[in-house]
Design a protein around this motif. Structure first.
Motif, mmCIF file in Angstrom:
data_model
loop_
_atom_site.group_PDB
_atom_site.id
_atom_site.type_symbol
_atom_site.label_atom_id
_atom_site.label_comp_id
_atom_site.label_asym_id
_atom_site.label_seq_id
_atom_site.Cartn_x
_atom_site.Cartn_y
_atom_site.Cartn_z
ATOM 1 N N MET A 1 -6.111 -0.419 -27.416
ATOM 2 C CA MET A 1 -5.523 -0.933 -26.174
ATOM 3 C C MET A 1 -4.733 -2.216 -26.460
ATOM 4 N N SER A 41 -12.606 -0.524 -14.677
ATOM 5 C CA SER A 41 -12.256 -1.460 -13.595
ATOM 6 C C SER A 41 -11.032 -2.319 -13.910
ATOM 7 N N ILE A 59 -17.662 -0.583 -15.273
ATOM 8 C CA ILE A 59 -17.515 -0.451 -16.724
ATOM 9 C C ILE A 59 -16.044 -0.557 -17.102
ATOM 10 N N GLU A 60 -15.799 -1.205 -18.232
ATOM 11 C CA GLU A 60 -14.429 -1.353 -18.730
ATOM 12 C C GLU A 60 -14.519 -1.535 -20.253
ATOM 13 N N ASP A 62 -12.030 -2.057 -22.451
ATOM 14 C CA ASP A 62 -10.989 -2.895 -23.069
ATOM 15 C C ASP A 62 -11.315 -4.373 -22.832
ATOM 16 N N THR A 103 -10.301 4.229 -9.774
ATOM 17 C CA THR A 103 -8.940 4.102 -9.247
ATOM 18 C C THR A 103 -7.965 3.986 -10.411
ATOM 19 N N VAL A 105 -7.542 5.714 -12.996
ATOM 20 C CA VAL A 105 -8.287 5.680 -14.258
ATOM 21 C C VAL A 105 -8.398 7.050 -14.921
ATOM 22 N N PRO A 110 -9.376 9.230 -22.180
ATOM 23 C CA PRO A 110 -8.977 10.278 -23.133
ATOM 24 C C PRO A 110 -9.585 11.645 -22.824
HETATM 25 C C1 LIG Z 1 -4.300 1.876 -15.309
HETATM 26 S S1 LIG Z 1 -5.740 0.968 -15.611
HETATM 27 C C2 LIG Z 1 -6.504 0.941 -13.996
HETATM 28 C C3 LIG Z 1 -7.429 -0.202 -13.788
HETATM 29 C C4 LIG Z 1 -8.123 -0.273 -12.440
HETATM 30 N N1 LIG Z 1 -9.051 0.813 -12.280
HETATM 31 C C5 LIG Z 1 -7.165 -0.329 -11.274
HETATM 32 O O1 LIG Z 1 -7.332 0.410 -10.307
HETATM 33 O O2 LIG Z 1 -6.250 -1.161 -11.300
HETATM 34 C C6 LIG Z 1 -6.759 2.139 -16.497
HETATM 35 C C7 LIG Z 1 -8.040 1.532 -17.001
HETATM 36 O O3 LIG Z 1 -8.852 2.560 -17.571
HETATM 37 C C8 LIG Z 1 -9.530 1.994 -18.661
HETATM 38 N N2 LIG Z 1 -10.032 3.043 -19.562
HETATM 39 C C9 LIG Z 1 -9.376 3.664 -20.571
HETATM 40 N N3 LIG Z 1 -10.186 4.528 -21.191
HETATM 41 C C10 LIG Z 1 -11.382 4.455 -20.577
HETATM 42 C C11 LIG Z 1 -12.624 5.090 -20.763
HETATM 43 N N4 LIG Z 1 -12.814 6.009 -21.729
HETATM 44 N N5 LIG Z 1 -13.653 4.755 -19.942
HETATM 45 C C12 LIG Z 1 -13.478 3.856 -18.956
HETATM 46 N N6 LIG Z 1 -12.314 3.212 -18.739
HETATM 47 C C13 LIG Z 1 -11.286 3.507 -19.523
HETATM 48 C C14 LIG Z 1 -8.480 1.114 -19.301
HETATM 49 O O4 LIG Z 1 -9.025 0.184 -20.209
HETATM 50 C C15 LIG Z 1 -7.844 0.481 -18.081
HETATM 51 O O5 LIG Z 1 -8.495 -0.689 -17.723
#
Ligand SMILES: C[S@@+](CC[C@H](N)C(=O)[O-])C[C@H]1O[C@@H](n2cnc3c(N)ncnc32)[C@H](O)[C@@H]1O
Length: 197
Positions: A1, A41, A59-60, A62, A103, A105, A110
């Motif tokens: 990331m 998140s 959970i996050e 990154d 949201t 997400v 992956p």
């Molecule tokens: C486009 S952002 C959206 C963030 C937030 N949910 C929002 O509504 O603004 C996508 C998020 O998904 C997270 N993400 C990516 N792979 C993930 C995984 N395997 N499990 C949980 N989160 C993940 C990313 O790190 C990133 O913070």
């Protein structure tokens, strides 16, 4: 990331949040009660919208996103715990959440099937499972444009797919979809479903 994506995410989203998405989030998130799981998140955009939750566990995976969200963790109006975890292996017992929220997400995770199965496992039977997601549309031109743009978009936006059939994935993974709200020419969906464990 990339750290860059986490830094530019809020400024890029701000106009959209102000115009429409902020209100959609508020309506989805604010009424939810009990122990809530929030997936991916990010910068914590939803945190200020929780009003009635007993506790939120977000959970996050990154670290850069997590760091960006720390001020919003502190100012949240409900108890909120931020956990370094990924949707593929949620570090929680079966049936430990009353609600799950994701949201923007499922476009980035992956393996969304694996994530949805993990959500099923950790949420109680009948739990509301709520999503705000952009999806591939069925219209030929726009849908093909989404397909065409996705390889570039994925690189720009840390793995985000513009062309996921996310509603189908939710249904295929055993959730009962109760309500769908469509925005932005059907690209953005609010999906309210129930866990059918
Ligand atoms: C486009 S952002 C959206 C963030 C937030 N949910 C929002 O509504 O603004 C996508 C998020 O998904 C997270 N993400 C990516 N792979 C993930 C995984 N395997 N499990 C949980 N989160 C993940 C990313 O790190 C990133 O913070």
């Amino acid at each position: 990331m990339s750290t860059l994506f986490s830094k530019i995410y809020d400024p890029i989203m701000r106009p959209l949040e102000k115009k429409r998405i902020g209100n959609i989030r508020k309506r989805l998130v604010s009424p939810q009660k009990g122990i809530i799981l929030e997936l991916g998140s990010g910068t914590g955009t939803n945190f200020s919208y929780y009003k009635n939750a007993e506790k939120v566990i977000a959970i996050e995976p990154d670290s850069s996103m997590r760091n960006q969200s720390l001020p919003k963790v502190k100012s949240a109006g409900v108890p909120l715990e931020l956990v370094d975890a990924s949707s593929g292996h949620l570090p929680f017992d079966d049936n430990s959440f009353d609600t799950a929220i994701g949201t923007l997400v499922l476009c980035t995770i992956p393996n969304p099937n694996r994530a949805l199965q993990e959500i099923r496992r950790v949420c109680t039977s009948g739990a509301p499972i709520l999503f705000l997601e952009h999806v591939r549309v069925d219209r030929p031109l726009l849908g093909r444009l989404q397909d065409w743009l996705t390889p570039f978009w994925k690189r720009l936006c840390d793995g985000c797919h513009l062309n996921r059939h996310t509603l189908d994935l939710i249904k295929q993974n055993g959730f009962r979809v109760e309500r769908i709200e469509k925005h932005y020419k059907d690209i953005l969906l609010v999906v309210e479903a129930r866990n059918e464990n």
